[in-house]
Design a protein around this motif. Structure first.
Motif, mmCIF file in Angstrom:
data_model
loop_
_atom_site.group_PDB
_atom_site.id
_atom_site.type_symbol
_atom_site.label_atom_id
_atom_site.label_comp_id
_atom_site.label_asym_id
_atom_site.label_seq_id
_atom_site.Cartn_x
_atom_site.Cartn_y
_atom_site.Cartn_z
ATOM 1 N N GLU A 137 -41.169 -25.391 40.915
ATOM 2 C CA GLU A 137 -41.374 -26.803 41.252
ATOM 3 C C GLU A 137 -41.921 -27.579 40.044
ATOM 4 O OE1 GLU A 137 -43.904 -26.946 44.648
ATOM 5 O OE2 GLU A 137 -42.262 -26.573 46.075
ATOM 6 N N GLU A 138 -42.859 -26.966 39.346
ATOM 7 C CA GLU A 138 -43.458 -27.635 38.195
ATOM 8 C C GLU A 138 -42.432 -27.874 37.086
ATOM 9 O OE1 GLU A 138 -46.751 -25.282 37.018
ATOM 10 O OE2 GLU A 138 -48.028 -25.882 38.712
ATOM 11 N N ILE A 139 -41.572 -26.872 36.828
ATOM 12 C CA ILE A 139 -40.551 -27.013 35.781
ATOM 13 C C ILE A 139 -39.509 -28.047 36.194
ATOM 14 C CG2 ILE A 139 -38.674 -25.812 34.572
ATOM 15 C CD1 ILE A 139 -40.429 -23.346 34.491
ATOM 16 N N THR A 140 -39.170 -28.069 37.498
ATOM 17 C CA THR A 140 -38.228 -29.080 37.990
ATOM 18 C C THR A 140 -38.800 -30.482 37.806
ATOM 19 O OG1 THR A 140 -37.342 -27.542 39.640
ATOM 20 C CG2 THR A 140 -36.932 -29.886 39.997
ATOM 21 N N GLN A 154 -47.345 -15.068 31.666
ATOM 22 C CA GLN A 154 -48.353 -14.395 32.488
ATOM 23 C C GLN A 154 -47.707 -13.698 33.692
ATOM 24 O OE1 GLN A 154 -51.071 -17.586 33.368
ATOM 25 N NE2 GLN A 154 -52.265 -17.264 31.470
ATOM 26 N N ILE A 155 -46.792 -14.413 34.359
ATOM 27 C CA ILE A 155 -46.115 -13.813 35.530
ATOM 28 C C ILE A 155 -45.237 -12.650 35.089
ATOM 29 C CG2 ILE A 155 -44.418 -14.264 37.344
ATOM 30 C CD1 ILE A 155 -45.493 -17.121 37.493
ATOM 31 N N LYS A 156 -44.523 -12.849 33.982
ATOM 32 C CA LYS A 156 -43.662 -11.784 33.468
ATOM 33 C C LYS A 156 -44.473 -10.538 33.124
ATOM 34 C CE LYS A 156 -39.881 -11.116 30.185
ATOM 35 N NZ LYS A 156 -40.289 -9.784 29.759
ATOM 36 N N SER A 157 -45.686 -10.758 32.580
ATOM 37 C CA SER A 157 -46.549 -9.629 32.227
ATOM 38 C C SER A 157 -46.979 -8.863 33.480
ATOM 39 C CB SER A 157 -47.769 -10.135 31.466
ATOM 40 O OG SER A 157 -48.660 -9.089 31.175
ATOM 41 N N LYS A 158 -47.263 -9.599 34.549
ATOM 42 C CA LYS A 158 -47.657 -8.947 35.807
ATOM 43 C C LYS A 158 -46.516 -8.102 36.356
ATOM 44 C CE LYS A 158 -50.976 -12.532 37.222
ATOM 45 N NZ LYS A 158 -51.252 -13.579 38.240
ATOM 46 N N ILE A 159 -45.290 -8.670 36.346
ATOM 47 C CA ILE A 159 -44.133 -7.944 36.874
ATOM 48 C C ILE A 159 -43.863 -6.695 36.041
ATOM 49 C CG2 ILE A 159 -41.639 -8.090 37.255
ATOM 50 C CD1 ILE A 159 -42.021 -11.055 37.897
ATOM 51 N N ASP A 160 -43.914 -6.829 34.719
ATOM 52 C CA ASP A 160 -43.674 -5.681 33.837
ATOM 53 C C ASP A 160 -44.687 -4.571 34.095
ATOM 54 O OD1 ASP A 160 -41.545 -6.986 32.707
ATOM 55 O OD2 ASP A 160 -42.645 -7.662 30.921
ATOM 56 N N LYS A 161 -45.907 -4.948 34.327
ATOM 57 C CA LYS A 161 -46.951 -3.947 34.579
ATOM 58 C C LYS A 161 -46.695 -3.195 35.869
ATOM 59 C CE LYS A 161 -51.941 -3.380 35.089
ATOM 60 N NZ LYS A 161 -53.263 -4.053 35.157
ATOM 61 N N LEU A 176 -46.594 -12.953 43.785
ATOM 62 C CA LEU A 176 -45.679 -13.284 42.692
ATOM 63 C C LEU A 176 -44.630 -14.290 43.144
ATOM 64 C CD1 LEU A 176 -45.151 -9.737 41.116
ATOM 65 C CD2 LEU A 176 -46.270 -11.709 40.030
ATOM 66 N N THR A 177 -44.141 -14.106 44.365
ATOM 67 C CA THR A 177 -43.136 -15.038 44.904
ATOM 68 C C THR A 177 -43.706 -16.451 44.979
ATOM 69 O OG1 THR A 177 -42.122 -13.252 46.208
ATOM 70 C CG2 THR A 177 -41.628 -15.524 46.860
ATOM 71 N N SER A 178 -44.967 -16.544 45.439
ATOM 72 C CA SER A 178 -45.616 -17.850 45.553
ATOM 73 C C SER A 178 -45.807 -18.500 44.166
ATOM 74 C CB SER A 178 -46.965 -17.695 46.255
ATOM 75 O OG SER A 178 -47.671 -18.927 46.273
ATOM 76 N N GLU A 179 -46.231 -17.684 43.201
ATOM 77 C CA GLU A 179 -46.467 -18.212 41.852
ATOM 78 C C GLU A 179 -45.159 -18.686 41.204
ATOM 79 O OE1 GLU A 179 -48.459 -15.178 39.653
ATOM 80 O OE2 GLU A 179 -50.411 -15.526 40.604
ATOM 81 N N ILE A 180 -44.085 -17.907 41.408
ATOM 82 C CA ILE A 180 -42.800 -18.287 40.833
ATOM 83 C C ILE A 180 -42.261 -19.553 41.494
ATOM 84 C CG2 ILE A 180 -40.369 -17.573 40.614
ATOM 85 C CD1 ILE A 180 -41.379 -14.706 40.220
ATOM 86 N N GLN A 232 -47.603 -25.168 28.291
ATOM 87 C CA GLN A 232 -48.396 -24.727 29.435
ATOM 88 C C GLN A 232 -47.537 -23.953 30.437
ATOM 89 O OE1 GLN A 232 -51.700 -24.898 29.974
ATOM 90 N NE2 GLN A 232 -51.956 -25.832 27.930
ATOM 91 N N GLN A 233 -46.334 -24.473 30.672
ATOM 92 C CA GLN A 233 -45.431 -23.796 31.612
ATOM 93 C C GLN A 233 -44.945 -22.473 31.044
ATOM 94 O OE1 GLN A 233 -45.312 -24.957 34.582
ATOM 95 N NE2 GLN A 233 -46.426 -26.809 33.950
ATOM 96 N N ASN A 234 -44.680 -22.450 29.746
ATOM 97 C CA ASN A 234 -44.245 -21.205 29.115
ATOM 98 C C ASN A 234 -45.340 -20.145 29.170
ATOM 99 O OD1 ASN A 234 -42.145 -19.822 27.516
ATOM 100 N ND2 ASN A 234 -43.696 -19.848 25.914
ATOM 101 N N LYS A 235 -46.568 -20.604 29.046
ATOM 102 C CA LYS A 235 -47.700 -19.681 29.142
ATOM 103 C C LYS A 235 -47.772 -19.053 30.533
ATOM 104 C CE LYS A 235 -52.709 -19.493 28.416
ATOM 105 N NZ LYS A 235 -53.917 -20.284 28.053
ATOM 106 N N LYS A 236 -47.512 -19.839 31.559
ATOM 107 C CA LYS A 236 -47.512 -19.322 32.925
ATOM 108 C C LYS A 236 -46.374 -18.324 33.132
ATOM 109 C CE LYS A 236 -49.645 -23.431 34.991
ATOM 110 N NZ LYS A 236 -49.449 -24.562 35.945
ATOM 111 N N ILE A 237 -45.201 -18.636 32.533
ATOM 112 C CA ILE A 237 -44.063 -17.718 32.636
ATOM 113 C C ILE A 237 -44.422 -16.365 32.033
ATOM 114 C CG2 ILE A 237 -41.743 -17.258 31.745
ATOM 115 C CD1 ILE A 237 -41.127 -20.206 32.062
#
Length: 434
Positions: free
Chosen positions: A141-144, A110-117, A132-136, A103-108
């Protein structure tokens, strides 16, 4: 006037009555009779001393070896079940954590795709950066938290009752076929199932079309596997291999009762077999032909052919071995005659195949169905007579002890746990407390 001694030609007067012969004897003959009685004590002393030595020479571990083996097998099975549950729960635990990671990898991604775009299109606003800053930050926090994730695991003590194991002394006369009038449990069998049984001292192996099934004493299916080969002619258990042997029309197979995997046995030399029996060291196979041969294969360290007995040692040219059952270094063999259609049971030595006894059975075979027997307590035997719907109880010295009519056609039987008689009929499998 006093009487004379009762011994012939003795003219002395009697002194007393002898308690061993109730005759009036003189003192000399009375002493002779007494000495004769006393002399009989010597062989009695020798006998009781021999029995005392025999009793003291018993090795308790050898005498109870079979029982200890069953207890050891029970302990082994219990440990395996605990290990299986442990492995299963470990996999569940790993699965839960892996799912969270996914689930966390899926979020990563998604965010990476937004930044690349945004980089690719060279268009980004302050609002995009803040989002993006808020999502990261949230993802951080979730990964920690994931790194210190704990799972609530509730365990309960394993309760093993003393009653789970029952040890009963076997009475030589405990097997009572009159009890087969009362059915303990019944398992319905589908049409087309092969009518043969085997057991491993814990479960029965039966064919319930289309599967091979392990059945417990309550007639519950414990395990099963698809049988995709040809007709099953016979089955037996090998304690040495710790596996079942299965005789099929063209091949011999081995079934592992733990994994339910089926493998073809090698080194049979493409011989078509009809019946099987296992000792502690050997597998015995009878060939599917008139004038049957008996093949002996060594089981350890590898399955290897060691001997073949042929007709007329095994049976006459116009006879066939329908079934073999092993017990205490002997083979009980069911032999059918193709000329007069008679059936008999013979007890043979496993070492030499010498005949110990032979008993003609009052059976006329009118069809192709095989006759079978199973071993009972104290080297007794049970023959299933499907022609006359009888169960024949044979003594250890080769005499008919009794026979009873069965309400169904009995094809084969097996004694499980020393007191549960299993009978395979044309309608299903019945169990009887005997």
């Amino acid at each position: 006037m006093s009487q004379q001694c009762a011994e012939s030609k003795c003219e002395r007067r009697f002194r007393a009555s002898c308690d061993c012969c109730n005759k009036n004897l003189c003192l000399q003959h009375l002493n002779e009779h007494n000495a004769l009685v006393i002399s009989q004590l010597t062989p009695l002393t020798d006998k009781i001393n021999m029995l005392c030595h025999q009793l003291q020479s018993f090795n308790i571990h050898e005498v109870t070896g079979i029982g200890r083996g069953k207890l050891e097998q029970w302990r082994k099975d219990c440990h395996e079940k605990i290990d299986q549950i442990f492995e299963k729960k470990c996999q569940e635990l790993d699965y839960l954590f892996t799912e969270e990671m996914n689930q966390q990898n899926k979020k990563i991604l998604q965010i990476k795709s937004k930044i690349d775009k945004l980089i690719r299109e060279q268009e980004a606003t302050k609002q995009d950066i803040d989002l993006l800053t808020s999502e990261i930050h949230q993802l951080d926090e979730e990964i920690t938290k994931l790194n210190i994730t704990n799972f609530q695991i509730n365990t309960y003590p394993l309760v093993i009752e003393d009653s789970f194991i029952q040890i009963n002394k076997i009475d030589e006369y405990k097997i009572d076929l009159s009890n087969v009038a009362h059915v303990h449990r019944t398992l319905k069998i589908r049409d087309g199932s092969y009518t043969t049984l085997a057991d491993n001292n814990q479960f029965l192996l039966v064919h319930q079309k289309p599967n091979l099934c392990l059945i417990d004493r309550e007639m519950n299916v414990v395990k099963q596997v698809l049988w995709s080969f040809k007709s099953i002619l016979d089955m037996c258990w090998s304690s040495t291999l710790d596996q079942f042997i299965i005789i099929e029309e063209e091949n011999v197979f081995i079934l592992d009762d733990k994994t339910m995997s089926i493998q073809k046995m090698k080194n049979i030399q493409n011989r078509s077999c009809l019946s099987c029996a296992c000792s502690n060291t050997s597998l015995f196979l009878s060939t599917n032909s008139w004038g049957s041969s008996i093949l002996q294969l060594r089981l350890s360290p590898s399955i290897t052919m060691v001997k073949e007995w042929t007709s007329p040692i095994t049976c006459a040219k116009d006879e066939r071995i329908d079934n073999m059952t092993y017990r205490n270094e002997t083979l009980a063999i069911i032999i059918k005659n193709n000329v007069d259609k008679s059936v008999r049971i013979e007890l043979r030595s496993c070492e030499t195949l010498n005949r110990i006894w032979s008993l003609p059975l009052n059976i006329i075979s009118n069809g192709p169905i095989l006759f079978r027997c199973c071993s009972l307590n104290y080297m007794e035997w049970l023959v299933t007579d499907h022609e006359n719907k009888n169960l024949l109880h044979i003594t250890r010295d080769g005499n008919l002890k009794t026979f009873v009519m069965y309400d169904r056609i009995p094809y084969c039987a097996q004694l499980l746990h020393s007191n549960l008689l299993i009978i395979f009929t044309e309608k299903g499998i019945n169990s009887h407390q005997v």
